[in-house]
Design a protein around this motif. Structure first.
Motif, short mmCIF file in Angstrom:
data_model
loop_
_atom_site.label_atom_id
_atom_site.label_comp_id
_atom_site.label_asym_id
_atom_site.label_seq_id
_atom_site.Cartn_x
_atom_site.Cartn_y
_atom_site.Cartn_z
N ASP A 11 37.52 27.74 44.47
CA ASP A 11 37.83 29.01 45.20
C ASP A 11 38.89 29.66 44.49
O ASP A 11 39.03 30.98 44.51
CB ASP A 11 38.08 28.65 46.52
N LYS A 12 39.97 28.80 44.20
CA LYS A 12 40.83 29.57 43.45
C LYS A 12 40.64 30.47 42.21
O LYS A 12 41.19 31.55 41.72
CB LYS A 12 42.16 28.34 43.11
N GLN A 13 39.79 29.73 41.41
CA GLN A 13 39.10 30.24 40.00
C GLN A 13 38.25 31.56 40.47
O GLN A 13 38.50 32.83 39.67
CB GLN A 13 38.21 29.34 39.36
N GLU A 14 37.70 31.50 41.59
CA GLU A 14 36.80 32.86 42.08
C GLU A 14 37.90 33.82 42.34
O GLU A 14 37.54 35.09 41.97
CB GLU A 14 35.97 32.54 43.10
N ARG A 15 38.85 33.55 43.00
CA ARG A 15 39.93 34.58 43.47
C ARG A 15 40.59 35.10 42.15
O ARG A 15 40.70 36.42 42.21
CB ARG A 15 40.95 33.87 44.41
N GLN A 16 40.86 34.17 41.29
CA GLN A 16 41.66 34.75 40.23
C GLN A 16 40.63 35.73 39.41
O GLN A 16 40.99 36.83 38.88
CB GLN A 16 41.82 33.50 39.24
N GLU A 18 38.24 37.54 40.61
CA GLU A 18 38.17 38.81 41.39
C GLU A 18 39.19 39.54 41.11
O GLU A 18 38.94 40.64 41.04
CB GLU A 18 38.03 38.51 42.85
N HIS A 19 40.22 39.04 41.15
CA HIS A 19 41.43 39.79 40.84
C HIS A 19 41.39 40.46 39.48
O HIS A 19 41.92 41.60 39.39
CB HIS A 19 42.87 38.68 41.24
N GLU A 22 39.12 43.46 39.46
CA GLU A 22 39.53 44.53 40.02
C GLU A 22 40.73 45.24 39.07
O GLU A 22 40.56 46.54 39.09
CB GLU A 22 40.43 43.99 41.22
#
Length: 149
Positions: A11-16, A18-19, A22
């Motif tokens: 999940d952390k890698q996916e959030r990174q 996404e950020h 953006e």
């Protein structure tokens, strides 16, 4: 797992990702390019998709150790080869190197001597010029006096 599947990422890698995506979009990149850059950055930082939990870095450390050992061995071998070659060539070229050094030092001393002599000669020329100029002006004055009388 098909190519492009993101299920192996945490999940952390996916959030990174996404950020990063953006921020890339804000900089004016297309949607495809932004996504590609984001996942490439995550892969570069973390070494690809990984599951969270213990032991996630163990494989990476072992790989680093083995590569360090291999590079150390390779550098040692290369150093040994270069020292052996240097020893062989120095034994062959020892006499020619000495002769080359002698000629180089002779040339250097000749250059120094010629520079010194040139430096000594230069002021003499200047003083000679001054003397002749003085003589010429004195001759002109005497000639002018003769004409006047």
């Amino acid at each position: 797992m098909p190519r492009g599947d993101k299920s192996a990422y945490t999940d952390k890698q996916e959030r990174q990702a996404e950020h990063i995506e953006e921020s890339e979009r804000e900089q004016g990149r297309s949607e495809e390019d932004a996504e590609r850059i984001a996942w490439a950055t995550v892969n570069k930082q973390d070494g690809g998709g990984k599951r969270s939990g213990s032991g996630k870095k163990a494989g990476k450390k072992a790989a680093k150790k083995s590569t360090k050992k291999a590079t150390k061995k390779a550098t040692k071998k290369a150093a040994k080869k270069s020292t052996k070659k240097a020893a062989k060539t120095s034994s062959r070229k020892g006499t020619s190197k000495k002769a080359a050094k002698k000629t180089a030092t002779k040339k250097a001393t000749k250059r120094r001597a010629s520079k010194k002599s040139a430096a000594k000669k230069a002021p003499a020329k200047k003083s000679a010029r001054k003397k002749t100029a003085g003589r010429k002006s004195a001759a002109k004055k005497s000639a002018a006096k003769k004409k006047a009388s």
